[in-house]
Motif scaffolding. Structure first.
Motif, PDB file in Angstrom:
ATOM      1  N   TYR A  69      46.054  10.773  62.357  1.00  0.00           N
ATOM      2  CA  TYR A  69      46.825  10.105  61.315  1.00  0.00           C
ATOM      3  C   TYR A  69      46.988   8.618  61.616  1.00  0.00           C
ATOM      4  O   TYR A  69      46.893   8.182  62.767  1.00  0.00           O
ATOM      5  N   LEU A  70      47.282   7.856  60.573  1.00  0.00           N
ATOM      6  CA  LEU A  70      47.450   6.414  60.698  1.00  0.00           C
ATOM      7  C   LEU A  70      48.563   6.052  61.673  1.00  0.00           C
ATOM      8  O   LEU A  70      48.404   5.148  62.490  1.00  0.00           O
ATOM      9  N   PHE A  83      41.602  -0.096  54.563  1.00  0.00           N
ATOM     10  CA  PHE A  83      42.549  -0.709  55.497  1.00  0.00           C
ATOM     11  C   PHE A  83      42.042  -2.066  55.999  1.00  0.00           C
ATOM     12  O   PHE A  83      42.704  -2.721  56.792  1.00  0.00           O
ATOM     13  N   ILE A 108      43.374   9.710  58.730  1.00  0.00           N
ATOM     14  CA  ILE A 108      42.267   8.776  58.889  1.00  0.00           C
ATOM     15  C   ILE A 108      40.972   9.518  58.586  1.00  0.00           C
ATOM     16  O   ILE A 108      40.687  10.552  59.180  1.00  0.00           O
ATOM     17  N   CYS A 157      38.925   4.135  55.643  1.00  0.00           N
ATOM     18  CA  CYS A 157      38.917   3.081  56.665  1.00  0.00           C
ATOM     19  C   CYS A 157      38.661   1.696  56.085  1.00  0.00           C
ATOM     20  O   CYS A 157      39.321   0.731  56.465  1.00  0.00           O
ATOM     21  N   GLN A 162      48.255   3.811  65.062  1.00  0.00           N
ATOM     22  CA  GLN A 162      49.110   2.661  65.360  1.00  0.00           C
ATOM     23  C   GLN A 162      49.695   2.760  66.765  1.00  0.00           C
ATOM     24  O   GLN A 162      49.696   1.782  67.505  1.00  0.00           O
ATOM     25  N   ILE A 190      46.168  -3.974  59.411  1.00  0.00           N
ATOM     26  CA  ILE A 190      45.973  -3.149  58.217  1.00  0.00           C
ATOM     27  C   ILE A 190      46.098  -4.054  56.995  1.00  0.00           C
ATOM     28  O   ILE A 190      47.073  -4.790  56.855  1.00  0.00           O
TER      29      ILE A 190
END
Length: 130
Positions: free
Chosen positions: A109-110, A65, A57, A62, A114, A127
């Motif tokens: 990290y993504l 997404f 990220i 950003c 999550q 997303i």
């Protein structure tokens, strides 16, 4: 070392992967995984773990997404009316509203974002993919 544990590969998480037929890193959502292969929602062919990458990220990705830059600050992105990704000294933090104020969770990290989103807000991270 078990690469699957390091990558936090599980159903519903997003990762980047390389395909033998397309150029560049592709963002995909995990729909199934075994000890050696991962199937993504946008690929017909299962992908080997060696071809999977975590998505870091940063302020450059950003908006891709679907999160809007907060007009009040230079370094935060609004996810929804209850949450945002805020960059504190360049490090991403998930900030979300709780009863007593605002909770902040450090992420990188993504897939970590999550998980933090699921635990803190009890919903899936929105997303957008092109």
């Amino acid at each position: 070392m078990n690469i699957r544990l390091v990558l936090n590969v599980k159903k519903g998480n997003y990762f980047g992967y390389f395909s033998g037929t397309e150029y560049g890193l592709i963002l995909g959502k995990v729909v199934e995984c075994t000890d050696t292969l991962v199937t993504f929602d946008n690929s017909q062919v299962p992908v080997d773990y060696a071809s999977i990458r975590r998505i870091e990220i940063n302020q450059l990705n950003c908006e891709s997404f679907g999160w809007e830059r907060d007009p009040k600050t230079l370094c935060s992105f609004i996810i929804n009316d209850k949450s945002a990704v805020v960059f504190d000294n360049g490090q991403p933090v998930l900030a979300y509203k709780v009863t007593d104020g605002i909770m902040q969770v450090g992420i990188r990290y993504l897939d970590e974002l999550q998980e933090a989103f699921r635990l803190g807000l009890h919903e899936e991270l929105p997303i957008k993919r092109n």
